[in-house]
Write a protein that holds these residues in place. Structure first.
Motif, PDB file in Angstrom:
ATOM      1  N   ILE A  78       0.953  -1.032   0.029  1.00 21.92           N
ATOM      2  CA  ILE A  78      -0.165   0.045  -0.143  1.00 21.92           C
ATOM      3  C   ILE A  78       0.881   1.135  -0.030  1.00 21.92           C
ATOM      4  N   THR A  79       0.571   2.257  -0.991  1.00 21.33           N
ATOM      5  CA  THR A  79       1.278   3.595  -1.053  1.00 21.33           C
ATOM      6  C   THR A  79       1.035   4.281   0.140  1.00 21.33           C
TER       7      THR A  79
ATOM      8  N   THR B  13      -7.198  -7.956   2.487  1.00 21.13           N
ATOM      9  CA  THR B  13      -7.172  -6.604   2.378  1.00 21.13           C
ATOM     10  C   THR B  13      -6.256  -5.726   3.116  1.00 21.13           C
TER      11      THR B  13
ATOM     12  N   ASP C 235      -0.492   7.104  -0.296  1.00 18.59           N
ATOM     13  CA  ASP C 235      -1.889   7.742  -0.545  1.00 18.59           C
ATOM     14  C   ASP C 235      -3.105   6.683  -0.779  1.00 18.59           C
ATOM     15  N   GLY C 236      -2.758   5.285  -0.454  1.00 16.26           N
ATOM     16  CA  GLY C 236      -3.637   4.535  -0.331  1.00 16.26           C
ATOM     17  C   GLY C 236      -3.799   3.409  -1.545  1.00 16.26           C
ATOM     18  N   ARG C 237      -2.823   3.522  -2.347  1.00 13.04           N
ATOM     19  CA  ARG C 237      -3.050   2.654  -3.478  1.00 13.04           C
ATOM     20  C   ARG C 237      -2.446   1.124  -3.180  1.00 13.04           C
ATOM     21  N   THR C 238      -3.302   0.108  -3.262  1.00 12.90           N
ATOM     22  CA  THR C 238      -2.920  -1.059  -3.047  1.00 12.90           C
ATOM     23  C   THR C 238      -2.669  -2.093  -4.345  1.00 12.90           C
ATOM     24  N   ASP C 239      -1.957  -3.450  -3.763  1.00 17.26           N
ATOM     25  CA  ASP C 239      -1.612  -4.279  -4.935  1.00 17.26           C
ATOM     26  C   ASP C 239      -1.431  -5.712  -3.962  1.00 17.26           C
TER      27      ASP C 239
ATOM     28  N   SER D  15      -4.792  -2.226   4.576  1.00 15.25           N
ATOM     29  CA  SER D  15      -5.250  -0.952   4.610  1.00 15.25           C
ATOM     30  C   SER D  15      -4.099  -0.168   5.718  1.00 15.25           C
TER      31      SER D  15
END
Length: 120
Positions: A51-52, A68, A54-58, A70
């Motif tokens: 997770i970056t 998930t 700013d909230g981008r996930t992979d 977070s």
């Protein structure tokens, strides 16, 4: 001194769920990407989710739709919610993060790991 500490591991039956937490502490100015890795006995450590800032996930293909990731930037926390767990999810799970410490130096930090065991 910057530290990462995982919690929330344990023993669960197949199909069950667990939520892992990772707490960052110490002289921290900024946290960039955060990641969960896992390592099963006799296997290489693998990236599970990232997770970056700013909230981008992979996610790894093996956990998509079941895990998930977070984070709470204010609390300096990261989480991994795991559902529909399978025996092959059994591993030690590690928290990893890129952190700028008080001296404006970026570093790559790891937690000590938390064991997740899924029984069939």
């Amino acid at each position: 001194q910057v530290q990462l500490k995982e919690s929330g591991g344990g023993l669960v039956q197949a199909g069950g769920s667990l939520t892992l937490s990772c707490a960052a502490s110490g002289a921290i100015r900024s946290i960039d990407a955060m990641r969960w890795y896992r390592q099963a006995p006799g296997k290489q450590r693998e990236l599970v989710a990232s997770i970056t800032s700013d909230g981008r996930t992979d996610y790894a293909d093996s956990v998509k739709g079941r895990f998930t990731i977070s984070r709470d930037n204010n609390q300096k926390m990261m989480y991994l919610q795991m559902i529909t767990l399978k025996p092959e999810d059994t591993a030690v799970y590690y928290c990893n993060a890129q952190i700028m410490s008080e001296g404006y130096r970026w570093g790559d930090y790891w937690g000590q790991g938390t064991q997740v065991t899924v029984s069939s």
